[in-house]
Each structure stands twice: as structure tokens, then as C-alpha cells.
Design an enzyme around this catalytic site. Sequence first.
Site, mmCIF file in Angstrom:
data_model
loop_
_atom_site.group_PDB
_atom_site.id
_atom_site.type_symbol
_atom_site.label_atom_id
_atom_site.label_comp_id
_atom_site.label_asym_id
_atom_site.label_seq_id
_atom_site.Cartn_x
_atom_site.Cartn_y
_atom_site.Cartn_z
ATOM 1 N N HIS A 157 0.840 -1.196 0.000
ATOM 2 C CA HIS A 157 0.000 0.000 0.000
ATOM 3 C C HIS A 157 0.873 1.242 0.000
ATOM 4 C CE1 HIS A 157 -3.930 -1.889 0.826
ATOM 5 N NE2 HIS A 157 -3.194 -2.806 1.427
ATOM 6 N N PRO A 158 0.457 2.283 -0.705
ATOM 7 C CA PRO A 158 1.219 3.529 -0.630
ATOM 8 C C PRO A 158 1.228 4.052 0.803
ATOM 9 C CG PRO A 158 -0.415 3.622 -2.387
ATOM 10 C CD PRO A 158 -0.684 2.383 -1.600
ATOM 11 N N PHE A 193 -0.889 2.165 8.602
ATOM 12 C CA PHE A 193 -2.282 1.957 8.994
ATOM 13 C C PHE A 193 -3.039 1.369 7.812
ATOM 14 C CE2 PHE A 193 -6.613 3.929 9.357
ATOM 15 C CZ PHE A 193 -7.045 3.180 10.440
ATOM 16 N N ALA A 198 -11.211 1.420 3.374
ATOM 17 C CA ALA A 198 -11.733 2.779 3.391
ATOM 18 C C ALA A 198 -13.073 2.930 2.678
ATOM 19 C CB ALA A 198 -10.707 3.722 2.760
#
Length: 172
Positions: free
Chosen positions: A66-67, A119, A123
Site C-alpha cells: 500500500h502507498p 495503517f 476505506a
Amino acid sequence: MTLDELNSLDIDGARHFFRQCCTSDHWLEFMANNRPYSSQDELLSTADTSWSACGEKDYLQAFAGHPKIGDVNSLKAKYANTRDMAGHEQSGAATASDETLKALADGNTAYETRFGYIFIVCATGKSADQMLSLLNDRLNNQPEHELTIAAAEQHKITRLRLNKLIEWRQMA
């Protein structure tokens, strides 16, 4: 992409397809090597089985795909770059205030310091303020418990991406 097209990809093409959903090598190898899939349900069931066989190393590898939420500008760019493929996956942050985006970036730094990875939250359907609240709440978790939560969130993201990539490519 249809399931037939996915099933007929060579192994490198299948790996590339699955890497868009989850970057755990264990997970994507299992998915690529267990083709053909006769239905969407079988594809998702296999994704569940593969993820349940993963461990901490695999989770961390998936999280690393993930970025990283860094500064406000990179956060805005992250959401802009994924909008076309991921649809509403992260749309809650698209209209967030700069203050909320800054708090998300700062919170992610604190989270990464505490747990050793960024984290992870599914979303979809969440506003930036809701994600910030979740982040702040989860900062208080014990590391073992938080890893379990983050892994479950990663799995939700993976399942959504599998469905979206199949549907998205069919519509294209």
C-alpha cells in the site's frame, strides 16, 4: 477481465493480475496456481482460503504494497492516482480538509512507529474523519491484536479489489 480471460493468462500474467489485489507473494502464488476458477464465488472462496493460510510475514508483505501516507500532497496524489481503478475505495478522503489529511498523515506516522507498518483500513464507504477516528482508536491496541485487525482489513480490501478488477475490466 472475465474469469475465462483470467484463467487463460500465462502464470506471469496471472501473478500481475493478483498483485493488483494483494502483494503477499504467498497469497498471489496460491491464487495464480489454483486456476481455473469456475465462478466468482470460487475465486473469492480461494482468496479466503489462501489468506487464512497466511501469517505475519505475509501480512506485512501485503501491507507494504500500500502507498504510505506521508505528507498532505502525497496523500492527495495517492487518492487521485487510484480513483479510476479503485472506484469508491478511498473516495472518503477526496473531499477531506487539509487539516484532516494532515492529521491522517501524522496519525499514520505514529501508527507506523508503534506497530512497524502503515495503517491499513478498508476505506470504502468511510469519510476521512471516520478513518482518522479509527486510526486514533486503533493506536491503543496491543500489537498482536492490531495485527489481526489490520490483516482482516487487508482481506476486505483484497476481496473488493478482486471484484472490482473483474467487473471494471468487463465494463471497459
